[in-house]
Design a protein around this motif. Structure first.
Motif, PDB file in Angstrom:
ATOM      1  N   SER A   1       0.830  -1.196   0.000  1.00 15.23           N
ATOM      2  CA  SER A   1       0.000   0.000   0.000  1.00 15.23           C
ATOM      3  C   SER A   1       0.867   1.250   0.000  1.00 15.23           C
ATOM      4  N   SER A   2       0.534   2.186  -0.901  1.00 15.26           N
ATOM      5  CA  SER A   2       1.266   3.453  -0.913  1.00 15.26           C
ATOM      6  C   SER A   2       0.686   4.428   0.105  1.00 15.26           C
ATOM      7  N   SER A   3      -0.492   4.104   0.657  1.00 12.25           N
ATOM      8  CA  SER A   3      -1.122   5.007   1.620  1.00 12.25           C
ATOM      9  C   SER A   3      -0.822   4.635   3.075  1.00 12.25           C
ATOM     10  N   LYS A   4      -0.143   3.509   3.281  1.00 12.08           N
ATOM     11  CA  LYS A   4       0.314   3.136   4.618  1.00 12.08           C
ATOM     12  C   LYS A   4       1.597   2.340   4.455  1.00 12.08           C
ATOM     13  N   ARG A   5       2.252   2.076   5.535  1.00 13.67           N
ATOM     14  CA  ARG A   5       3.531   1.358   5.464  1.00 13.67           C
ATOM     15  C   ARG A   5       3.326  -0.131   5.200  1.00 13.67           C
ATOM     16  N   SER A   6       4.145  -0.655   4.317  1.00 17.70           N
ATOM     17  CA  SER A   6       4.146  -2.088   4.022  1.00 17.70           C
ATOM     18  C   SER A   6       5.569  -2.600   4.155  1.00 17.70           C
ATOM     19  N   GLU A   7       5.706  -3.762   4.777  1.00 18.79           N
ATOM     20  CA  GLU A   7       7.011  -4.420   4.855  1.00 18.79           C
ATOM     21  C   GLU A   7       7.102  -5.366   3.659  1.00 18.79           C
ATOM     22  N   VAL A   8       8.184  -5.238   2.890  1.00 20.04           N
ATOM     23  CA  VAL A   8       8.332  -6.008   1.666  1.00 20.04           C
ATOM     24  C   VAL A   8       9.689  -6.716   1.683  1.00 20.04           C
ATOM     25  N   ASN A   9       9.686  -8.008   1.343  1.00 22.87           N
ATOM     26  CA  ASN A   9      10.932  -8.753   1.149  1.00 22.87           C
ATOM     27  C   ASN A   9      11.178  -8.876  -0.347  1.00 22.87           C
ATOM     28  N   VAL A  10      12.425  -8.641  -0.747  1.00 25.34           N
ATOM     29  CA  VAL A  10      12.804  -8.675  -2.156  1.00 25.34           C
ATOM     30  C   VAL A  10      13.990  -9.617  -2.323  1.00 25.34           C
ATOM     31  N   ARG A  11      13.965 -10.453  -3.363  1.00 29.99           N
ATOM     32  CA  ARG A  11      15.093 -11.321  -3.711  1.00 29.99           C
ATOM     33  C   ARG A  11      15.572 -10.966  -5.114  1.00 29.99           C
ATOM     34  N   PHE A  12      16.882 -11.039  -5.301  1.00 31.65           N
ATOM     35  CA  PHE A  12      17.495 -10.721  -6.583  1.00 31.65           C
ATOM     36  C   PHE A  12      18.183 -11.945  -7.142  1.00 31.65           C
ATOM     37  N   TRP A  13      18.030 -12.168  -8.427  1.00 32.48           N
ATOM     38  CA  TRP A  13      18.715 -13.300  -9.054  1.00 32.48           C
ATOM     39  C   TRP A  13      20.014 -12.865  -9.704  1.00 32.48           C
ATOM     40  N   ASP A  14      20.024 -11.729 -10.339  1.00 34.24           N
ATOM     41  CA  ASP A  14      21.239 -11.233 -10.980  1.00 34.24           C
ATOM     42  C   ASP A  14      21.015  -9.778 -11.331  1.00 34.24           C
ATOM     43  N   ALA A  15      22.067  -9.018 -11.317  1.00 28.40           N
ATOM     44  CA  ALA A  15      21.987  -7.616 -11.708  1.00 28.40           C
ATOM     45  C   ALA A  15      23.321  -7.225 -12.298  1.00 28.40           C
ATOM     46  N   MET A  16      23.283  -6.267 -13.216  1.00 31.22           N
ATOM     47  CA  MET A  16      24.522  -5.800 -13.818  1.00 31.22           C
ATOM     48  C   MET A  16      24.382  -4.325 -14.164  1.00 31.22           C
ATOM     49  N   THR A  17      25.506  -3.650 -14.183  1.00 32.80           N
ATOM     50  CA  THR A  17      25.482  -2.250 -14.570  1.00 32.80           C
ATOM     51  C   THR A  17      25.454  -2.165 -16.090  1.00 32.80           C
ATOM     52  N   LEU A  18      24.977  -1.047 -16.610  1.00 29.56           N
ATOM     53  CA  LEU A  18      24.942  -0.816 -18.055  1.00 29.56           C
ATOM     54  C   LEU A  18      26.130   0.030 -18.446  1.00 29.56           C
ATOM     55  N   PRO A  19      26.738  -0.119 -19.593  1.00 33.15           N
ATOM     56  CA  PRO A  19      26.420  -1.126 -20.596  1.00 33.15           C
ATOM     57  C   PRO A  19      26.854  -2.496 -20.116  1.00 33.15           C
ATOM     58  N   THR A  20      26.182  -3.518 -20.602  1.00 34.75           N
ATOM     59  CA  THR A  20      26.453  -4.870 -20.115  1.00 34.75           C
ATOM     60  C   THR A  20      27.767  -5.395 -20.660  1.00 34.75           C
ATOM     61  N   ALA A  21      28.513  -5.957 -19.773  1.00 33.42           N
ATOM     62  CA  ALA A  21      29.764  -6.643 -20.101  1.00 33.42           C
ATOM     63  C   ALA A  21      30.021  -7.602 -18.958  1.00 33.42           C
ATOM     64  N   ASP A  22      30.708  -8.694 -19.223  1.00 33.24           N
ATOM     65  CA  ASP A  22      30.972  -9.659 -18.156  1.00 33.24           C
ATOM     66  C   ASP A  22      31.666  -9.003 -16.973  1.00 33.24           C
ATOM     67  N   SER A  23      32.516  -8.028 -17.240  1.00 28.51           N
ATOM     68  CA  SER A  23      33.246  -7.376 -16.162  1.00 28.51           C
ATOM     69  C   SER A  23      32.348  -6.482 -15.318  1.00 28.51           C
ATOM     70  N   ASP A  24      31.164  -6.118 -15.839  1.00 28.70           N
ATOM     71  CA  ASP A  24      30.239  -5.261 -15.110  1.00 28.70           C
ATOM     72  C   ASP A  24      29.292  -6.029 -14.201  1.00 28.70           C
ATOM     73  N   THR A  25      29.243  -7.333 -14.316  1.00 25.77           N
ATOM     74  CA  THR A  25      28.297  -8.124 -13.543  1.00 25.77           C
ATOM     75  C   THR A  25      28.647  -8.089 -12.059  1.00 25.77           C
ATOM     76  N   ILE A  26      27.643  -7.870 -11.246  1.00 23.71           N
ATOM     77  CA  ILE A  26      27.821  -7.918  -9.800  1.00 23.71           C
ATOM     78  C   ILE A  26      27.441  -9.324  -9.385  1.00 23.71           C
ATOM     79  N   SER A  27      28.349 -10.037  -8.781  1.00 28.19           N
ATOM     80  CA  SER A  27      28.093 -11.451  -8.507  1.00 28.19           C
ATOM     81  C   SER A  27      28.074 -11.773  -7.013  1.00 28.19           C
ATOM     82  N   ASN A  28      27.793 -10.782  -6.165  1.00 31.71           N
ATOM     83  CA  ASN A  28      27.805 -11.077  -4.734  1.00 31.71           C
ATOM     84  C   ASN A  28      26.441 -11.513  -4.210  1.00 31.71           C
ATOM     85  N   ASN A  29      25.500 -11.790  -5.082  1.00 34.54           N
ATOM     86  CA  ASN A  29      24.191 -12.281  -4.657  1.00 34.54           C
ATOM     87  C   ASN A  29      23.950 -13.640  -5.287  1.00 34.54           C
TER      88      ASN A  29
END
Length: 193
Positions: free
Chosen positions: A86-114
């Protein structure tokens, strides 16, 4: 804890300002470069940018909606169930990430600590834009941002999305590096209103 976190954010902010002032590239130049990098990524991956969120909530694999308020590009893989934050009250949210990388994409840009969605981040979403976590590792630095909450107005618990998050609405890492982040998969695993 909040005072310490606030002090750390303030110090990081000062470092970003001093780093930006010391380079010959202006903030406007950094924004322009980011737009070019995002455009190149969109073109290379044959992404179709939608001006309106689909009424059905169904996206093709290469369709992304650009949220006009945050500038975040959203692709919904699964919209989850009817339990929404809800944007009108507080909500606790759990989020999981599978992979993320900075742009532009390159193997050296991949963040692999998750590791494949095994490390959730908990955040508070709602009236007051506070994004906090109980994590003591570097995940918050790399991932916690207003950008990752942009889809919450459209999707529910267990929703899975792909995102392109510009640095202006990104994490502390993104703000310091002036880099957009591409999330190959993010899941809102738990929402408590």
């Amino acid at each position: 804890m909040r005072k310490v976190l606030g002090l750390i954010c303030f110090i990081i902010g000062l470092c970003v300002v001093f780093a930006a002032c010391s380079s010959s590239e202006t903030y406007a130049d950094k924004l322009k470069n980011e737009r070019k990098n995002i455009s190149r990524f969109i073109n290379e991956h044959n992404i179709v940018v939608l001006n309106q969120y689909p009424a059905s909530g169904v996206f093709k694999e290469n369709e992304y909606f650009r949220d006009p308020l945050t500038g975040v590009y959203i692709n919904v893989i699964d919209s989850g169930n009817g339990n929404r934050a809800s944007s009108s009250k507080r909500s606790e949210v759990n989020v999981r990430f599978w992979d993320a990388m900075t742009l532009p994409t390159a193997d050296s840009d991949t963040i692999s600590n998750n590791v494949a969605g095994l490390q959730p981040i908990s955040l508070t979403y709602g009236i007051v834009a506070t994004y906090s976590s109980s994590n003591t590792n570097s995940l918050d630095y790399y991932y916690l941002s207003t950008g990752i909450t942009a889809p919450l107005q459209y999707v529910g618990e267990n929703a899975r999305v792909r995102l392109i998050v510009p640095f202006a609405t990104g994490s502390t890492y993104q703000l310091a590096a002036f880099k957009a982040m591409y999330y190959t998969q993010l899941q809102y695993t738990r929402i408590v209103n």
